[in-house]
Design an enzyme around this catalytic site. Structure first.
Site, PDB file in Angstrom:
ATOM      1  CE1 TYR A 143      -2.301   3.184   2.751  1.00 15.26           C
ATOM      2  CE2 TYR A 143      -3.568   2.660   0.792  1.00 15.26           C
ATOM      3  CZ  TYR A 143      -3.329   3.479   1.875  1.00 15.26           C
ATOM      4  OH  TYR A 143      -4.111   4.597   2.086  1.00 15.26           O
ATOM      5  CG  ASP A 238       5.893   3.518   0.435  1.00 11.80           C
ATOM      6  OD1 ASP A 238       4.693   3.482   0.083  1.00 11.80           O
ATOM      7  OD2 ASP A 238       6.275   4.082   1.484  1.00 11.80           O
ATOM      8  CE  LYS A 271       2.833   4.691   8.042  1.00  7.49           C
ATOM      9  NZ  LYS A 271       1.478   4.578   8.626  1.00  7.49           N
TER      10      LYS A 271
HETATM   11  P1  KE4 Z   1      -0.582   8.240   4.771  1.00  9.39           P
HETATM   12  O1  KE4 Z   1      -1.178   8.953   3.582  1.00  9.39           O
HETATM   13  O2  KE4 Z   1      -1.613   7.389   5.493  1.00  9.39           O
HETATM   14  O3  KE4 Z   1       0.176   9.177   5.706  1.00  9.39           O
HETATM   15  O4  KE4 Z   1       0.545   7.244   4.226  1.00  9.39           O
HETATM   16  C1  KE4 Z   1       0.200   6.310   3.254  1.00  9.39           C
HETATM   17  C2  KE4 Z   1       1.176   5.148   3.303  1.00  9.39           C
HETATM   18  C3  KE4 Z   1       2.147   5.065   2.320  1.00  9.39           C
HETATM   19  N1  KE4 Z   1       3.050   4.056   2.311  1.00  9.39           N
HETATM   20  C4  KE4 Z   1       3.045   3.105   3.276  1.00  9.39           C
HETATM   21  C5  KE4 Z   1       4.066   2.013   3.237  1.00  9.39           C
HETATM   22  C6  KE4 Z   1       2.088   3.154   4.329  1.00  9.39           C
HETATM   23  O5  KE4 Z   1       2.095   2.201   5.287  1.00  9.39           O
HETATM   24  C7  KE4 Z   1       1.126   4.194   4.346  1.00  9.39           C
HETATM   25  C8  KE4 Z   1       0.058   4.299   5.421  1.00  9.39           C
HETATM   26  N2  KE4 Z   1      -0.002   3.180   6.317  1.00  9.39           N
HETATM   27  C9  KE4 Z   1      -1.306   2.914   6.917  1.00  9.39           C
HETATM   28  C10 KE4 Z   1      -1.157   1.678   7.815  1.00  9.39           C
HETATM   29  N3  KE4 Z   1      -1.156   0.478   7.064  1.00  9.39           N
HETATM   30  C11 KE4 Z   1      -1.804   4.093   7.691  1.00  9.39           C
HETATM   31  C12 KE4 Z   1      -2.988   3.797   8.571  1.00  9.39           C
HETATM   32  C13 KE4 Z   1      -4.274   4.237   7.941  1.00  9.39           C
HETATM   33  O6  KE4 Z   1      -4.469   4.049   6.725  1.00  9.39           O
HETATM   34  O7  KE4 Z   1      -5.090   4.775   8.711  1.00  9.39           O
END
Ligand code: KE4
Length: 431
Positions: A143, A238, A271
Protein backbone atom coordinates in the site's frame (compact mmCIF):
# COMPACT_ATOMS: atom_id res chain seq x y z
CA UNK A 1 -22.29 0.93 32.80
CA UNK A 2 -22.60 2.83 29.54
CA UNK A 3 -19.88 2.05 27.03
CA UNK A 4 -18.68 5.50 26.07
CA UNK A 5 -16.77 4.06 23.09
CA UNK A 6 -20.06 2.76 21.65
CA UNK A 7 -21.87 6.02 22.43
CA UNK A 8 -19.14 8.00 20.67
CA UNK A 9 -19.02 5.55 17.77
CA UNK A 10 -22.82 5.84 17.24
CA UNK A 11 -22.53 9.63 17.32
CA UNK A 12 -19.50 9.64 15.02
CA UNK A 13 -21.26 7.49 12.43
CA UNK A 14 -23.98 10.12 11.98
CA UNK A 15 -21.51 12.78 10.83
CA UNK A 16 -18.36 10.94 9.60
CA UNK A 17 -18.51 8.06 7.08
CA UNK A 18 -18.12 4.85 9.07
CA UNK A 19 -17.48 7.02 12.15
CA UNK A 20 -13.80 7.27 11.33
CA UNK A 21 -11.39 9.39 9.35
CA UNK A 22 -9.42 6.40 8.16
CA UNK A 23 -11.05 3.01 7.43
CA UNK A 24 -8.78 0.68 9.41
CA UNK A 25 -9.80 2.49 12.63
CA UNK A 26 -13.40 1.26 12.29
CA UNK A 27 -12.51 -2.31 13.37
CA UNK A 28 -14.40 -3.57 10.29
CA UNK A 29 -11.88 -6.38 9.81
CA UNK A 30 -12.05 -7.60 13.43
CA UNK A 31 -15.58 -6.53 14.41
CA UNK A 32 -16.52 -4.89 17.68
CA UNK A 33 -16.39 -1.29 18.83
CA UNK A 34 -13.41 0.92 18.06
CA UNK A 35 -11.80 2.46 21.12
CA UNK A 36 -12.07 6.25 21.20
CA UNK A 37 -8.76 7.38 22.67
CA UNK A 38 -8.80 10.28 25.14
CA UNK A 39 -5.07 10.49 25.88
CA UNK A 40 -1.77 8.67 25.58
CA UNK A 41 1.48 8.65 27.55
CA UNK A 42 4.62 6.56 26.99
CA UNK A 43 3.57 3.06 25.85
CA UNK A 44 -0.07 3.52 26.90
CA UNK A 45 -3.40 4.68 25.53
CA UNK A 46 -6.56 5.37 27.51
CA UNK A 47 -10.02 5.01 25.95
CA UNK A 48 -13.29 6.84 26.62
CA UNK A 49 -14.14 4.35 29.39
CA UNK A 50 -10.84 5.06 31.11
CA UNK A 51 -9.46 1.62 30.13
CA UNK A 52 -5.67 1.54 29.71
CA UNK A 53 -3.99 -0.31 26.83
CA UNK A 54 -0.40 -1.20 26.04
CA UNK A 55 -0.15 0.39 22.59
CA UNK A 56 1.46 -1.69 19.79
CA UNK A 57 0.12 0.54 17.00
CA UNK A 58 1.86 3.79 17.92
CA UNK A 59 -0.27 5.72 15.42
CA UNK A 60 0.76 3.10 12.77
CA UNK A 61 4.46 3.81 13.22
CA UNK A 62 5.18 7.46 14.12
CA UNK A 63 5.30 7.13 17.92
CA UNK A 64 8.69 5.39 18.08
CA UNK A 65 9.64 7.30 21.24
CA UNK A 66 6.32 6.54 22.90
CA UNK A 67 3.60 9.11 23.47
CA UNK A 68 4.35 12.53 24.96
CA UNK A 69 8.15 12.43 25.10
CA UNK A 70 9.01 15.55 27.16
CA UNK A 71 11.75 16.80 24.82
CA UNK A 72 9.50 16.45 21.76
CA UNK A 73 6.61 18.13 23.57
CA UNK A 74 8.88 21.00 24.60
CA UNK A 75 10.12 21.47 20.99
CA UNK A 76 6.54 21.48 19.65
CA UNK A 77 5.32 23.96 22.30
CA UNK A 78 8.22 26.33 21.55
CA UNK A 79 7.67 26.11 17.79
CA UNK A 80 3.92 26.68 18.18
CA UNK A 81 4.58 29.86 20.15
CA UNK A 82 6.63 31.21 17.22
CA UNK A 83 3.80 30.52 14.76
CA UNK A 84 1.80 27.64 13.28
CA UNK A 85 2.29 28.19 9.57
CA UNK A 86 3.71 30.92 7.37
CA UNK A 87 3.48 29.73 3.77
CA UNK A 88 7.07 30.84 3.50
CA UNK A 89 10.40 29.00 3.88
CA UNK A 90 11.91 28.46 7.34
CA UNK A 91 15.34 27.36 8.57
CA UNK A 92 13.81 24.36 10.33
CA UNK A 93 12.73 22.83 7.01
CA UNK A 94 16.34 23.08 5.87
CA UNK A 95 17.53 21.50 9.12
CA UNK A 96 15.08 18.60 8.71
CA UNK A 97 16.01 18.06 5.06
CA UNK A 98 19.70 18.06 6.07
CA UNK A 99 19.02 15.57 8.88
CA UNK A 100 17.10 13.19 6.59
CA UNK A 101 19.80 13.34 3.91
CA UNK A 102 22.50 12.80 6.55
CA UNK A 103 20.74 9.61 7.71
CA UNK A 104 19.86 8.21 4.27
CA UNK A 105 22.97 8.21 2.03
CA UNK A 106 20.99 7.46 -1.17
CA UNK A 107 19.34 10.90 -0.89
CA UNK A 108 20.81 14.11 -2.25
CA UNK A 109 17.61 16.19 -2.03
CA UNK A 110 14.18 15.86 -0.41
CA UNK A 111 10.84 17.63 -0.65
CA UNK A 112 8.66 17.78 2.48
CA UNK A 113 4.89 17.19 2.23
CA UNK A 114 2.05 16.42 4.66
CA UNK A 115 1.20 12.74 4.24
CA UNK A 116 2.62 9.49 2.93
CA UNK A 117 -0.03 9.46 0.22
CA UNK A 118 1.08 12.88 -0.98
CA UNK A 119 4.72 11.78 -0.91
CA UNK A 120 4.05 8.55 -2.84
CA UNK A 121 1.80 10.27 -5.39
CA UNK A 122 4.40 12.98 -5.97
CA UNK A 123 7.24 10.45 -6.28
CA UNK A 124 5.34 8.61 -9.01
CA UNK A 125 4.59 11.83 -10.90
CA UNK A 126 8.27 12.82 -10.61
CA UNK A 127 9.46 9.39 -11.81
CA UNK A 128 7.15 9.62 -14.82
CA UNK A 129 8.20 13.21 -15.53
CA UNK A 130 11.91 12.51 -15.12
CA UNK A 131 11.86 9.42 -17.38
CA UNK A 132 9.11 10.50 -19.79
CA UNK A 133 7.58 7.06 -19.38
CA UNK A 134 4.01 6.12 -18.33
CA UNK A 135 4.17 2.70 -16.66
CA UNK A 136 4.78 1.87 -13.01
CA UNK A 137 5.12 -1.48 -11.29
CA UNK A 138 3.75 -2.10 -7.82
CA UNK A 139 3.18 -5.32 -5.92
CA UNK A 140 0.00 -6.92 -4.62
CA UNK A 141 -0.29 -6.39 -0.88
CA UNK A 142 1.78 -3.23 -0.86
CA UNK A 143 0.00 0.00 0.00
CA UNK A 144 1.47 3.34 -1.03
CA UNK A 145 -1.36 5.66 0.02
CA UNK A 146 -4.62 6.33 -1.76
CA UNK A 147 -3.54 8.16 -4.93
CA UNK A 148 -5.62 6.82 -7.82
CA UNK A 149 -2.75 5.31 -9.80
CA UNK A 150 -1.54 3.42 -6.73
CA UNK A 151 -4.88 2.26 -5.37
CA UNK A 152 -4.70 -1.05 -7.15
CA UNK A 153 -4.70 -4.28 -5.17
CA UNK A 154 -3.59 -2.26 -2.17
CA UNK A 155 -2.88 -4.31 0.91
CA UNK A 156 -4.05 -1.93 3.65
CA UNK A 157 -7.73 -1.26 4.12
CA UNK A 158 -8.91 -2.40 0.72
CA UNK A 159 -8.02 -5.97 1.61
CA UNK A 160 -10.96 -5.91 4.02
CA UNK A 161 -13.46 -5.27 1.23
CA UNK A 162 -12.14 -8.21 -0.69
CA UNK A 163 -11.95 -6.45 -4.05
CA UNK A 164 -8.47 -5.48 -5.08
CA UNK A 165 -9.23 -2.05 -6.55
CA UNK A 166 -11.20 1.00 -5.28
CA UNK A 167 -14.46 2.28 -6.77
CA UNK A 168 -14.08 5.70 -8.36
CA UNK A 169 -10.79 4.93 -10.09
CA UNK A 170 -11.46 4.96 -13.84
CA UNK A 171 -9.72 2.11 -15.69
CA UNK A 172 -7.71 4.54 -17.81
CA UNK A 173 -6.12 5.96 -14.68
CA UNK A 174 -4.63 2.60 -13.71
CA UNK A 175 -3.97 1.24 -17.18
CA UNK A 176 -0.28 1.97 -16.71
CA UNK A 177 -0.01 0.42 -13.27
CA UNK A 178 1.28 -3.13 -13.42
CA UNK A 179 0.54 -5.12 -10.28
CA UNK A 180 2.85 -8.08 -9.77
CA UNK A 181 3.21 -10.69 -7.06
CA UNK A 182 5.58 -9.66 -4.27
CA UNK A 183 8.82 -11.69 -4.20
CA UNK A 184 8.09 -13.15 -7.67
CA UNK A 185 11.28 -12.70 -9.71
CA UNK A 186 9.89 -14.46 -12.80
CA UNK A 187 6.91 -12.08 -13.04
CA UNK A 188 9.22 -9.09 -12.60
CA UNK A 189 11.52 -10.27 -15.38
CA UNK A 190 8.56 -10.95 -17.68
CA UNK A 191 7.13 -7.47 -17.04
CA UNK A 192 10.44 -5.81 -17.88
CA UNK A 193 10.91 -8.03 -20.95
CA UNK A 194 7.51 -6.91 -22.24
CA UNK A 195 7.34 -3.27 -21.05
CA UNK A 196 10.92 -2.33 -20.10
CA UNK A 197 11.18 0.78 -22.26
CA UNK A 198 7.83 2.04 -20.91
CA UNK A 199 8.51 1.60 -17.20
CA UNK A 200 9.14 4.78 -15.23
CA UNK A 201 9.41 3.17 -11.81
CA UNK A 202 9.15 0.11 -9.64
CA UNK A 203 7.60 1.07 -6.30
CA UNK A 204 7.94 -1.32 -3.39
CA UNK A 205 7.61 -1.55 0.37
CA UNK A 206 10.98 -3.21 1.11
CA UNK A 207 9.43 -4.80 4.20
CA UNK A 208 5.72 -4.90 3.47
CA UNK A 209 4.02 -3.60 6.60
CA UNK A 210 0.71 -3.51 4.77
CA UNK A 211 0.81 -7.27 4.56
CA UNK A 212 1.57 -7.31 8.29
CA UNK A 213 5.31 -8.07 7.95
CA UNK A 214 6.63 -9.62 4.72
CA UNK A 215 10.26 -9.14 3.73
CA UNK A 216 11.29 -8.66 0.11
CA UNK A 217 13.80 -11.46 -0.44
CA UNK A 218 17.40 -10.47 -1.18
CA UNK A 219 17.30 -12.06 -4.67
CA UNK A 220 14.07 -10.15 -5.38
CA UNK A 221 15.47 -6.80 -4.26
CA UNK A 222 18.69 -7.45 -6.18
CA UNK A 223 16.65 -8.23 -9.34
CA UNK A 224 14.52 -5.08 -8.88
CA UNK A 225 17.71 -3.04 -8.71
CA UNK A 226 19.37 -4.77 -11.71
CA UNK A 227 16.30 -4.55 -13.98
CA UNK A 228 15.62 -0.89 -13.11
CA UNK A 229 19.25 -0.04 -13.87
CA UNK A 230 19.26 -2.09 -17.07
CA UNK A 231 16.02 -0.53 -18.41
CA UNK A 232 16.46 3.03 -17.11
CA UNK A 233 13.55 2.80 -14.64
CA UNK A 234 13.68 4.31 -11.14
CA UNK A 235 13.59 2.03 -8.10
CA UNK A 236 11.36 3.74 -5.53
CA UNK A 237 11.53 2.45 -1.95
CA UNK A 238 8.34 3.28 -0.07
CA UNK A 239 9.77 3.63 3.44
CA UNK A 240 6.85 5.55 4.90
CA UNK A 241 6.52 2.76 7.47
CA UNK A 242 10.06 1.28 7.55
CA UNK A 243 11.99 4.55 7.39
CA UNK A 244 13.70 5.39 10.72
CA UNK A 245 11.63 2.53 12.18
CA UNK A 246 13.37 -0.75 11.20
CA UNK A 247 16.80 0.91 11.39
CA UNK A 248 18.16 4.45 11.63
CA UNK A 249 18.87 4.34 7.87
CA UNK A 250 15.59 2.57 7.08
CA UNK A 251 15.13 -0.76 5.30
CA UNK A 252 17.51 0.32 2.54
CA UNK A 253 20.36 0.31 5.08
CA UNK A 254 19.46 -3.32 5.95
CA UNK A 255 19.54 -4.32 2.25
CA UNK A 256 22.76 -2.35 1.66
CA UNK A 257 24.42 -4.65 4.21
CA UNK A 258 23.13 -7.71 2.33
CA UNK A 259 23.64 -6.42 -1.24
CA UNK A 260 26.97 -4.56 -1.59
CA UNK A 261 26.46 -1.07 -3.01
CA UNK A 262 22.67 -1.33 -3.01
CA UNK A 263 20.63 1.89 -3.07
CA UNK A 264 17.18 2.80 -4.41
CA UNK A 265 16.81 5.78 -6.78
CA UNK A 266 14.06 7.44 -4.75
CA UNK A 267 12.70 7.04 -1.24
CA UNK A 268 9.27 7.90 0.13
CA UNK A 269 9.15 8.63 3.87
CA UNK A 270 6.60 9.60 6.51
CA UNK A 271 5.34 8.63 9.98
CA UNK A 272 8.48 8.71 12.19
CA UNK A 273 9.88 11.82 10.47
CA UNK A 274 6.82 13.75 11.65
CA UNK A 275 6.89 12.24 15.14
CA UNK A 276 3.09 11.99 15.06
CA UNK A 277 2.39 15.27 13.29
CA UNK A 278 1.43 15.63 9.59
CA UNK A 279 4.78 15.41 7.80
CA UNK A 280 6.16 13.17 5.05
CA UNK A 281 8.84 13.45 2.39
CA UNK A 282 10.18 12.06 -0.85
CA UNK A 283 13.73 12.32 -2.10
CA UNK A 284 16.39 11.07 -4.45
CA UNK A 285 19.33 12.15 -6.57
CA UNK A 286 19.73 15.82 -7.46
CA UNK A 287 19.25 15.23 -11.21
CA UNK A 288 15.80 13.73 -10.62
CA UNK A 289 14.68 16.02 -7.79
CA UNK A 290 15.55 19.17 -9.76
CA UNK A 291 12.85 18.20 -12.26
CA UNK A 292 10.39 19.46 -9.63
CA UNK A 293 8.75 22.89 -9.69
CA UNK A 294 9.85 25.62 -9.36
CA UNK A 295 13.04 24.41 -11.10
CA UNK A 296 11.68 21.81 -13.48
CA UNK A 297 8.51 20.76 -15.33
CA UNK A 298 7.02 18.38 -12.72
CA UNK A 299 4.51 20.28 -10.62
CA UNK A 300 4.06 19.56 -6.90
CA UNK A 301 2.97 21.89 -4.09
CA UNK A 302 1.36 22.09 -0.62
CA UNK A 303 0.02 24.80 1.69
CA UNK A 304 1.29 23.11 4.85
CA UNK A 305 4.35 21.41 3.34
CA UNK A 306 7.28 21.66 5.78
CA UNK A 307 4.94 23.01 8.48
CA UNK A 308 6.97 24.79 11.20
CA UNK A 309 5.39 22.90 14.12
CA UNK A 310 5.52 19.51 12.38
CA UNK A 311 9.18 19.99 11.43
CA UNK A 312 9.99 20.81 15.07
CA UNK A 313 8.29 17.57 16.11
CA UNK A 314 10.15 15.58 13.44
CA UNK A 315 13.53 17.12 14.20
CA UNK A 316 13.20 16.44 17.94
CA UNK A 317 12.21 12.86 17.17
CA UNK A 318 15.13 12.25 14.80
CA UNK A 319 17.55 13.81 17.30
CA UNK A 320 16.44 11.35 19.97
CA UNK A 321 16.43 8.19 17.83
CA UNK A 322 20.01 8.93 16.67
CA UNK A 323 21.28 8.51 20.22
CA UNK A 324 23.81 5.65 20.55
CA UNK A 325 22.21 2.28 21.22
CA UNK A 326 18.64 3.46 20.59
CA UNK A 327 17.92 0.94 17.83
CA UNK A 328 19.84 -1.89 19.52
CA UNK A 329 17.64 -1.51 22.61
CA UNK A 330 14.44 -1.11 20.56
CA UNK A 331 15.24 -4.13 18.37
CA UNK A 332 16.01 -6.28 21.43
CA UNK A 333 12.73 -5.28 23.12
CA UNK A 334 10.76 -5.96 19.93
CA UNK A 335 12.48 -9.31 19.40
CA UNK A 336 11.70 -10.28 23.02
CA UNK A 337 8.02 -9.57 22.35
CA UNK A 338 7.72 -11.65 19.20
CA UNK A 339 9.84 -14.53 20.47
CA UNK A 340 7.74 -14.56 23.62
CA UNK A 341 4.52 -14.63 21.59
CA UNK A 342 5.90 -17.49 19.51
CA UNK A 343 6.82 -19.45 22.66
CA UNK A 344 3.33 -18.96 24.13
CA UNK A 345 1.70 -20.01 20.84
CA UNK A 346 3.87 -23.13 20.66
CA UNK A 347 2.89 -23.93 24.27
CA UNK A 348 -0.79 -23.58 23.29
CA UNK A 349 -0.32 -25.54 20.06
CA UNK A 350 -1.47 -22.60 17.90
CA UNK A 351 0.21 -22.27 14.46
CA UNK A 352 2.16 -19.03 14.75
CA UNK A 353 5.06 -17.36 12.93
CA UNK A 354 6.79 -14.11 13.81
CA UNK A 355 9.33 -11.67 12.45
CA UNK A 356 10.70 -8.27 13.41
CA UNK A 357 13.26 -5.68 12.34
CA UNK A 358 14.13 -2.79 14.62
CA UNK A 359 10.94 -1.50 16.21
CA UNK A 360 8.53 -3.08 13.69
CA UNK A 361 7.10 -6.58 13.99
CA UNK A 362 4.56 -8.98 12.57
CA UNK A 363 2.90 -12.21 13.62
CA UNK A 364 0.77 -14.62 11.65
CA UNK A 365 -1.53 -17.45 12.69
CA UNK A 366 0.33 -19.50 10.10
CA UNK A 367 2.99 -22.17 10.69
CA UNK A 368 5.44 -20.44 8.30
CA UNK A 369 6.07 -16.78 7.48
CA UNK A 370 4.13 -15.84 4.31
CA UNK A 371 6.06 -14.55 1.29
CA UNK A 372 3.24 -12.75 -0.52
CA UNK A 373 -0.27 -11.34 -0.25
CA UNK A 374 -2.16 -14.52 -1.15
CA UNK A 375 -0.32 -16.44 1.58
CA UNK A 376 -1.02 -13.70 4.15
CA UNK A 377 -4.71 -13.65 3.32
CA UNK A 378 -4.89 -17.44 3.73
CA UNK A 379 -4.63 -16.80 7.48
CA UNK A 380 -7.53 -17.89 9.68
CA UNK A 381 -9.10 -14.45 10.11
CA UNK A 382 -11.76 -15.67 12.55
CA UNK A 383 -9.05 -17.05 14.83
CA UNK A 384 -7.00 -13.85 14.44
CA UNK A 385 -10.06 -11.80 15.40
CA UNK A 386 -10.59 -13.86 18.56
CA UNK A 387 -6.94 -13.35 19.45
CA UNK A 388 -7.17 -9.62 18.78
CA UNK A 389 -10.26 -9.16 20.97
CA UNK A 390 -8.96 -11.42 23.70
CA UNK A 391 -5.86 -9.29 23.95
CA UNK A 392 -7.83 -6.04 23.73
CA UNK A 393 -10.03 -7.12 26.63
CA UNK A 394 -6.84 -7.72 28.61
CA UNK A 395 -5.54 -4.23 27.88
CA UNK A 396 -3.24 -5.02 24.95
CA UNK A 397 -3.89 -3.11 21.73
CA UNK A 398 -2.56 -4.89 18.63
CA UNK A 399 -3.41 -3.80 15.06
CA UNK A 400 -7.11 -4.46 14.31
CA UNK A 401 -6.39 -6.32 11.08
CA UNK A 402 -4.34 -9.39 10.22
CA UNK A 403 -2.62 -7.56 7.37
CA UNK A 404 -1.21 -4.73 9.53
CA UNK A 405 2.21 -4.52 11.17
CA UNK A 406 2.88 -3.85 14.86
CA UNK A 407 5.22 -1.36 16.50
CA UNK A 408 7.19 -1.18 19.75
CA UNK A 409 8.38 2.14 21.16
CA UNK A 410 11.33 3.12 23.33
CA UNK A 411 8.79 3.61 26.12
CA UNK A 412 7.75 -0.07 26.21
CA UNK A 413 9.37 -1.65 29.28
CA UNK A 414 10.28 -5.27 30.00
CA UNK A 415 7.30 -5.25 32.37
CA UNK A 416 5.02 -4.21 29.49
CA UNK A 417 6.36 -7.10 27.39
CA UNK A 418 5.90 -9.51 30.30
CA UNK A 419 2.31 -8.31 30.84
CA UNK A 420 1.64 -8.75 27.12
CA UNK A 421 2.97 -12.30 27.13
CA UNK A 422 0.94 -13.14 30.25
CA UNK A 423 -2.21 -11.96 28.46
CA UNK A 424 -1.21 -13.86 25.32
CA UNK A 425 -0.79 -17.09 27.32
CA UNK A 426 -4.38 -16.78 28.58
CA UNK A 427 -5.86 -15.87 25.19
CA UNK A 428 -3.92 -18.42 23.11
CA UNK A 429 -5.18 -21.15 25.45
CA UNK A 430 -8.73 -20.24 24.38
CA UNK A 431 -7.96 -20.40 20.63
P1 KE4 B 1 -0.58 8.24 4.77
O1 KE4 B 1 -1.18 8.95 3.58
O2 KE4 B 1 -1.61 7.39 5.49
O3 KE4 B 1 0.18 9.18 5.71
O4 KE4 B 1 0.54 7.24 4.23
C1 KE4 B 1 0.20 6.31 3.25
C2 KE4 B 1 1.18 5.15 3.30
C3 KE4 B 1 2.15 5.06 2.32
N1 KE4 B 1 3.05 4.06 2.31
C4 KE4 B 1 3.05 3.11 3.28
C5 KE4 B 1 4.07 2.01 3.24
C6 KE4 B 1 2.09 3.15 4.33
O5 KE4 B 1 2.10 2.20 5.29
C7 KE4 B 1 1.13 4.19 4.35
C8 KE4 B 1 0.06 4.30 5.42
N2 KE4 B 1 0.00 3.18 6.32
C9 KE4 B 1 -1.31 2.91 6.92
C10 KE4 B 1 -1.16 1.68 7.82
N3 KE4 B 1 -1.16 0.48 7.06
C11 KE4 B 1 -1.80 4.09 7.69
C12 KE4 B 1 -2.99 3.80 8.57
C13 KE4 B 1 -4.27 4.24 7.94
O6 KE4 B 1 -4.47 4.05 6.72
O7 KE4 B 1 -5.09 4.77 8.71
Amino acid sequence: MTDRNQTLFDRAKTVIPGGVNSPVRAFKAVGGTPRFITRAQGAYLWDANGQRYIDYIGSWGPMILGHGHPEVLQAVEAAARDGFSFGAPTEREVELAEAIIDLVPSLEMVRLVSSGTEAGMSAIRLARGATGRPKIIKFEGCYHGHADALLVKAGSGLATFGHPTSAGVPPEVVQHTLVLEYNNVAQLEAAFAEHGAQIAAVMIEPIAGNMNFVRASVPFVRRCRELCTQHGALLVFDEVMTGFRVALGGAQSVYARLIPGFAPDMTVMGKVIGGGMPLAAFGGKRAVMEQLAPLGPVYQAGTLSGNPVATACGLATLRLIRQPGFFDRLAARTRALVEGLKAEADRAGVPFSVDSEGGMFGFFLLPELPQNYAQVMASDSARFNRFFHGMLERGVYFAPALYEAGFVSAAHTEADIAATLEAARAVLATL
